[in-house]
Structures are given as C-alpha cells and as structure tokens.
Design an enzyme around this catalytic site. Structure first.
Site, PDB file in Angstrom:
ATOM      1  N   ARG A 138       7.821  46.722  88.391  1.00  0.00           N
ATOM      2  CA  ARG A 138       8.684  45.324  88.679  1.00  0.00           C
ATOM      3  C   ARG A 138       9.768  44.876  88.220  1.00  0.00           C
ATOM      4  O   ARG A 138      10.944  44.703  88.944  1.00  0.00           O
ATOM      5  CB  ARG A 138       7.148  44.302  88.940  1.00  0.00           C
ATOM      6  CG  ARG A 138       6.278  44.762  89.428  1.00  0.00           C
ATOM      7  CD  ARG A 138       6.362  45.046  91.161  1.00  0.00           C
ATOM      8  NE  ARG A 138       4.678  44.879  91.543  1.00  0.00           N
ATOM      9  CZ  ARG A 138       4.592  45.129  92.898  1.00  0.00           C
ATOM     10  NH1 ARG A 138       5.539  45.867  93.740  1.00  0.00           N
ATOM     11  NH2 ARG A 138       3.177  44.972  93.146  1.00  0.00           N
ATOM     12  N   HIS A 153       1.289  57.880  99.747  1.00  0.00           N
ATOM     13  CA  HIS A 153      -0.319  57.320 100.125  1.00  0.00           C
ATOM     14  C   HIS A 153      -0.501  57.315 101.592  1.00  0.00           C
ATOM     15  O   HIS A 153      -1.155  56.300 102.410  1.00  0.00           O
ATOM     16  CB  HIS A 153      -0.702  55.499 100.098  1.00  0.00           C
ATOM     17  CG  HIS A 153       1.350  55.186 100.436  1.00  0.00           C
ATOM     18  ND1 HIS A 153       0.960  54.329 101.774  1.00  0.00           N
ATOM     19  CD2 HIS A 153       1.392  53.680  99.592  1.00  0.00           C
ATOM     20  CE1 HIS A 153       2.357  53.587 101.699  1.00  0.00           C
ATOM     21  NE2 HIS A 153       2.598  53.299  99.905  1.00  0.00           N
ATOM     22  N   HIS A 191       0.010  43.349  90.362  1.00  0.00           N
ATOM     23  CA  HIS A 191      -0.455  41.505  90.713  1.00  0.00           C
ATOM     24  C   HIS A 191      -1.510  40.459  90.038  1.00  0.00           C
ATOM     25  O   HIS A 191      -1.968  41.814  89.435  1.00  0.00           O
ATOM     26  CB  HIS A 191      -0.979  41.252  92.418  1.00  0.00           C
ATOM     27  CG  HIS A 191       0.055  41.797  93.458  1.00  0.00           C
ATOM     28  ND1 HIS A 191       1.494  42.090  93.872  1.00  0.00           N
ATOM     29  CD2 HIS A 191      -0.261  43.273  93.880  1.00  0.00           C
ATOM     30  CE1 HIS A 191       1.945  42.521  94.783  1.00  0.00           C
ATOM     31  NE2 HIS A 191       1.090  43.289  94.927  1.00  0.00           N
ATOM     32  N   ASN A 198      11.427  47.968  95.933  1.00  0.00           N
ATOM     33  CA  ASN A 198      10.927  46.798  96.538  1.00  0.00           C
ATOM     34  C   ASN A 198      11.105  46.073  95.450  1.00  0.00           C
ATOM     35  O   ASN A 198      10.016  45.399  95.363  1.00  0.00           O
ATOM     36  CB  ASN A 198      10.045  47.148  97.189  1.00  0.00           C
ATOM     37  CG  ASN A 198       8.824  47.222  97.114  1.00  0.00           C
ATOM     38  OD1 ASN A 198       8.432  47.781  95.875  1.00  0.00           O
ATOM     39  ND2 ASN A 198       7.595  46.876  97.192  1.00  0.00           N
ATOM     40  N   HIS A 223       5.957  50.891  91.065  1.00  0.00           N
ATOM     41  CA  HIS A 223       6.065  49.653  91.133  1.00  0.00           C
ATOM     42  C   HIS A 223       6.246  48.950  90.074  1.00  0.00           C
ATOM     43  O   HIS A 223       5.411  48.222  90.168  1.00  0.00           O
ATOM     44  CB  HIS A 223       5.284  48.211  91.893  1.00  0.00           C
ATOM     45  CG  HIS A 223       5.116  49.205  93.799  1.00  0.00           C
ATOM     46  ND1 HIS A 223       6.315  49.024  94.569  1.00  0.00           N
ATOM     47  CD2 HIS A 223       4.141  50.075  94.472  1.00  0.00           C
ATOM     48  CE1 HIS A 223       6.274  50.005  96.098  1.00  0.00           C
ATOM     49  NE2 HIS A 223       4.878  50.396  95.867  1.00  0.00           N
ATOM     50  N   HIS A 278       6.893  55.111 103.892  1.00  0.00           N
ATOM     51  CA  HIS A 278       5.689  54.066 103.592  1.00  0.00           C
ATOM     52  C   HIS A 278       4.637  53.515 105.363  1.00  0.00           C
ATOM     53  O   HIS A 278       5.295  52.986 106.718  1.00  0.00           O
ATOM     54  CB  HIS A 278       5.536  52.772 103.179  1.00  0.00           C
ATOM     55  CG  HIS A 278       4.349  51.437 104.069  1.00  0.00           C
ATOM     56  ND1 HIS A 278       3.795  51.640 102.469  1.00  0.00           N
ATOM     57  CD2 HIS A 278       2.930  51.910 104.164  1.00  0.00           C
ATOM     58  CE1 HIS A 278       2.234  50.292 102.952  1.00  0.00           C
ATOM     59  NE2 HIS A 278       2.680  50.166 104.123  1.00  0.00           N
ATOM     60  N   ASP A 285       0.335  55.264  93.301  1.00  0.00           N
ATOM     61  CA  ASP A 285       1.232  53.497  93.961  1.00  0.00           C
ATOM     62  C   ASP A 285       0.659  52.500  93.627  1.00  0.00           C
ATOM     63  O   ASP A 285      -0.067  51.083  93.807  1.00  0.00           O
ATOM     64  CB  ASP A 285       0.985  53.649  95.681  1.00  0.00           C
ATOM     65  CG  ASP A 285       0.970  52.050  95.853  1.00  0.00           C
ATOM     66  OD1 ASP A 285       2.578  52.181  95.477  1.00  0.00           O
ATOM     67  OD2 ASP A 285       0.296  52.444  97.307  1.00  0.00           O
ATOM     68  N   HIS A 344       4.929  57.665  92.216  1.00  0.00           N
ATOM     69  CA  HIS A 344       5.081  56.238  93.250  1.00  0.00           C
ATOM     70  C   HIS A 344       4.398  55.627  92.408  1.00  0.00           C
ATOM     71  O   HIS A 344       3.421  55.125  92.417  1.00  0.00           O
ATOM     72  CB  HIS A 344       4.049  56.285  94.203  1.00  0.00           C
ATOM     73  CG  HIS A 344       3.811  55.366  95.383  1.00  0.00           C
ATOM     74  ND1 HIS A 344       4.590  55.327  96.691  1.00  0.00           N
ATOM     75  CD2 HIS A 344       4.285  53.873  95.149  1.00  0.00           C
ATOM     76  CE1 HIS A 344       4.952  54.154  97.014  1.00  0.00           C
ATOM     77  NE2 HIS A 344       4.714  53.077  96.572  1.00  0.00           N
ATOM     78  N   GLU A 378      10.481  53.609  98.969  1.00  0.00           N
ATOM     79  CA  GLU A 378       9.246  53.954 100.095  1.00  0.00           C
ATOM     80  C   GLU A 378      10.223  52.777 100.988  1.00  0.00           C
ATOM     81  O   GLU A 378      10.248  52.449 101.101  1.00  0.00           O
ATOM     82  CB  GLU A 378       8.575  53.677  99.554  1.00  0.00           C
ATOM     83  CG  GLU A 378       8.030  52.115  99.744  1.00  0.00           C
ATOM     84  CD  GLU A 378       6.311  52.246  98.944  1.00  0.00           C
ATOM     85  OE1 GLU A 378       5.756  50.988  98.690  1.00  0.00           O
ATOM     86  OE2 GLU A 378       5.918  52.410  99.746  1.00  0.00           O
TER      87      GLU A 378
HETATM   88  C1  NCD Z   1       2.956  47.959  97.173  1.00  0.00           C
HETATM   89  C2  NCD Z   1       3.014  46.375  96.128  1.00  0.00           C
HETATM   90  O1  NCD Z   1       2.623  45.402  96.012  1.00  0.00           O
HETATM   91  O2  NCD Z   1       5.120  46.809  95.836  1.00  0.00           O
HETATM   92  N1  NCD Z   1       1.994  47.262  97.875  1.00  0.00           N
HETATM   93  C3  NCD Z   1       0.250  47.754  98.142  1.00  0.00           C
HETATM   94  O3  NCD Z   1      -0.408  47.243  98.398  1.00  0.00           O
HETATM   95  N2  NCD Z   1       0.644  49.345  98.167  1.00  0.00           N
HETATM   96  C4  NCD Z   1       4.168  47.557  98.405  1.00  0.00           C
HETATM   97  C5  NCD Z   1       3.532  48.881  99.490  1.00  0.00           C
HETATM   98  O4  NCD Z   1       3.429  49.575  99.019  1.00  0.00           O
HETATM   99  O5  NCD Z   1       2.576  48.302 100.603  1.00  0.00           O
HETATM  100 ZN    ZN Z   2       3.629  51.355 100.207  1.00  0.00          ZN
END
Ligand code: NCD
Ligand code: ZN
Length: 402
Positions: free
Chosen positions: A52, A208, A278, A82, A50, A169, A274, A48, A140
């Site tokens: 980006r 998660h 950011h 996502n 992200h 999720h 996860d 898991h 997810e």
């Molecule tokens: C995830 C994201 O920023 O892509 N954020 C998070 O807080 N886990 C998306 C998600 O899983 O909600």
């Molecule tokens: Zn999530």
C-alpha cells in the site's frame, strides 16, 4: 560464519556456511563457524504482497509491511502495483522504489501495472524501468476488477506485444457478482474459465489459484502458478469464526475443495501470501484481502512439523520463485548466492497470536494456528533479526539492474 543442520541441495546435512561480503563462499562439513541450534533454511521470497503506502498509509506502509516480512523469515518481497496512485508508469515506479530504498527492512522489488491506459505503450515503459531497475513482472493483471481501468480483457492480453512475464489474477467477470460474503458471488467457475482462456493465449504466472481444476490445468501447461495458505487452510466453513472479515479475492472455497488443494500443494510451483491488508473497519465494510506475509513461512513450517507437507515444500518459497522471476543470487543456500538464511527451531511450535504480529492490519485469519517463527534471519550475511530486529529501516536493498 555459522555451522549446524542446514537445508542444502534438497536435503538436511550438517555443515558450515562461509560468507564473504554477504555472498556464500563455501558450504561444507569442514567449514568452521558459530554453532547454531535449530534448522538453517533459506530465507523466503514472497512474490505477492500489497504494501500500500502512498495514499493508503492507514492500511500498511512499505516500512510496516517489510518489518512484518522480516519477522516472518522473508528476505525479499515483490510488491504489487494496485496502489493509490497505481504504479502504471516509470515516474510512479521510480518514486516508489526510492521510497522503498529509504524504508524497507527487507529486499524489495515491484511489479508494473497493466491498465487500459498504458497497454499500448507498456513495452516502452518496461524498457525505461529496466534501464535502472530489475523488473520482475507485469502484474498482477486483473481479468476482473471493479475499477474499469484495471480490468483487462482477453483481447488486450492477445494483442499485447511485450516480452515480459505477466502475473495474472484470473477471474472471469461473467461469473463474478457483487455481495458479501463474496464466496457466494465469485464462483469457482470464474477462476476456472479465466485460467482456461488465458492458457489459450499465452504463458503466464497465475496468482493465488484457489481451485483444484485450475491448478491441474496450469500444472499440465507451460505456465506456472502460486497458491496461498488461506486457500488451502481456510474455507467457507470459517465464515462464523472470521465473521465479517472473510472476504478475499479469489474467495475462500468449500471444505472439500480446500482439502483437495492441500493434498495437491505439490502441483503449484510457488506459495505466496497475497498479503492484502485493510483496516478492520474497512474489512467490515466488505473489503477483500488478508494480511499474511509474516505468517507465510511459519504456517508452512507448522504443517511440515505435522508431516502434512514435506520439507521440500520450502522450495516453493525460496528456490522456485527465484527461478521463475529471475532473482539472481536469491533462493537456495548455495555458493555464489546471498547468505539469506532463516533459522528455525522446529520444536518451538507456537500458536499464532495477532498481538505478536507487526502488520498495520492488526488482525489475522490464522489466530490460534500452529506455526514456527524464525529465531534468526540473516539477509546478505547480516544478522537482521535475532528474536528482535537488529537493522534499521532502509536496510533492505531495492533490486536494480546489474
Ligand atoms: C487484493 C488487495 O486488497 O489489493 N485483495 C485481495 O483480496 N486479494 C487485490 C486482489 O488481489 O484482488
Ligand atoms: Zn489478486
């Protein structure tokens, strides 16, 4: 290839590993090899992350995210769809995989998004992708999301006819409010109710999980789940320390809940990061998500050294994800598998320091936490890291269909 203390068939033994064309040929005491200090463990799979990229390169790219993964002893990542644009069709999936082929340091695979737009023909999209790639899962899948396109109702889940693993999720929108810090508005009940509903519908892999109730319900069902280090190590009490950076979905829970989760890590099949980077500025404006791919394995080993977790816990980052998602040749150190190894000196416990991490996020919720980082990482038999990275971007293999 190498010889030393090695995690083999659930125990630590002294043995050598013989490798041919990146595949483990033999494991045994009689196998000769370069002697290594430290413990030879299977490299991790993070199911898991992200990463980006696309229109959010300022947060992370496949290149920076996968570099961070390699420094953390991770040999394979499952990226989440996502992104901006969302990976909701063959064309975007194909484009992203081609990008990963050029830029990933570690082996890479990608889930497909389920949206309200593609739900009707998701089966066809899966089929097309699977002609070329190995697709781990759909997900997810968000049962709650601020973007209507991504918020999927239980009815849609019920009506879906596709024989593919879904990762969910699970938070029920009825118990999710807006506001920061988000632990005040996204209640434990949101997760518990959503998991309850989903379990009545089908068999899933839940992302998660953050509450003991949901964890227990899933462990008694035929579904599986993952938990994250932040949900069993950090709590609402970290509010002051993390200041404006505390938001993550699902949110951090009460100290009591977190302690229970830590005691029951054994109930989850998988531990994943996860990794959701950011910028600090975005975080201060309320964005949810913690970076974590680089600290995942090191934190778990930090807990193993302290006897908080037992050594077999590493199977939740290696053997179990390979089994659940069907990653052939990944997981265990075993004859026939890729030689994906991470070597750790368990005597070298160090404090996590953001200056030494490689994600673009440039912060960590674990500053000062005890961790053991890998000394060396081998991916498919190639020494990819020896304190420093020894391979180029694009070394990572994308998972294609065989
Ligand atoms: C995830 C994201 O920023 O892509 N954020 C998070 O807080 N886990 C998306 C998600 O899983 O909600
Ligand atoms: Zn999530």
């Amino acid at each position: 290839m190498i010889y030393g203390k090695i995690y083999y068939k659930g125990r630590v033994v002294e043995a050598g590993v013989e490798v041919e064309d990146g595949i483990i040929k033999k494991v045994g005491k009689e196998v000769k090899g370069k002697e290594v200090r430290g413990l030879i463990l299977p490299a991790a799979i993070d199911v898991h992350v992200h990463f980006r990229d696309f229109n959010e390169k300022h947060k992370e790219t496949i290149e920076t995210g996968s570099l961070s993964a390699l420094y953390g002893g991770v040999c394979l990542v499952v990226d989440q769809p996502n992104t901006n644009p969302v990976v909701d069709c063959y064309e975007v999936y194909d484009r992203r995989m081609k990008m990963a082929k050029k830029s990933s340091y570690v082996d890479y695979t990608l889930n497909l998004a389920l949206t309200n737009k593609n739900a009707k023909n998701i089966g066809e999209i899966v089929k097309k992708i699977e002609k070329k790639y190995y697709l781990p899962a759909i997900g997810e899948v968000f049962t709650q999301h601020e973007n209507d396109e991504l918020q999927i109702t239980y009815k849609t889940l019920k009506e879906l006819s596709v024989s593919k693993l879904l990762t969910i999720h699970a938070e029920d929108p009825r118990f999710v409010g807006k506001g920061s810090p988000n632990f005040k508005y996204r209640l434990p009940k949101a997760e518990i109710e959503a998991v309850k509903k989903c379990l009545q519908i089908g068999k899933y892999h839940f992302c998660h999980i953050s509450t003991i109730k949901a964890l227990q319900m899933i462990s008694k069902s035929n579904s599986t789940c993952e938990i994250t280090p932040h949900h069993f190590l950090l709590s609402e009490d970290d509010f002051k320390r993390l200041d404006g950076l505390i938001n993550v979905n699902p949110p951090l829970r009460s100290k009591d809940e977190v302690e229970k989760l830590l005691k029951n890590v054994g109930l989850a099949e998988v531990i994943a990061s996860d990794h959701a980077p950011h910028t600090i500025e975005e975080k201060l404006n309320g964005s949810s998500g913690f970076p974590g791919v680089e600290t995942l394995y090191p934190l778990i080993l930090g807990l193993i050294v302290k006897n908080v977790l037992n050594l077999n816990t590493i199977e939740k980052l290696t053997k179990n994800p390979a089994k659940i998602f069907g990653f052939e040749r990944y997981g265990d150190i075993e004859v026939g598998n890729y030689a994906n190894l991470a070597i750790f000196d368990l005597k070298k416990v160090e404090k996590i320091d953001v200056e030494k991490l490689h994600s673009k996020a440039n912060w960590t919720p674990y500053e000062g936490f005890d961790a053991v980082f890998p000394e060396k990482v081998f991916i498919r038999g190639v020494e990819a890291l020896n304190t420093e990275v020894l391979v180029d971007k694009g070394f990572g293999k994308i998972l294609e269909c065989v």
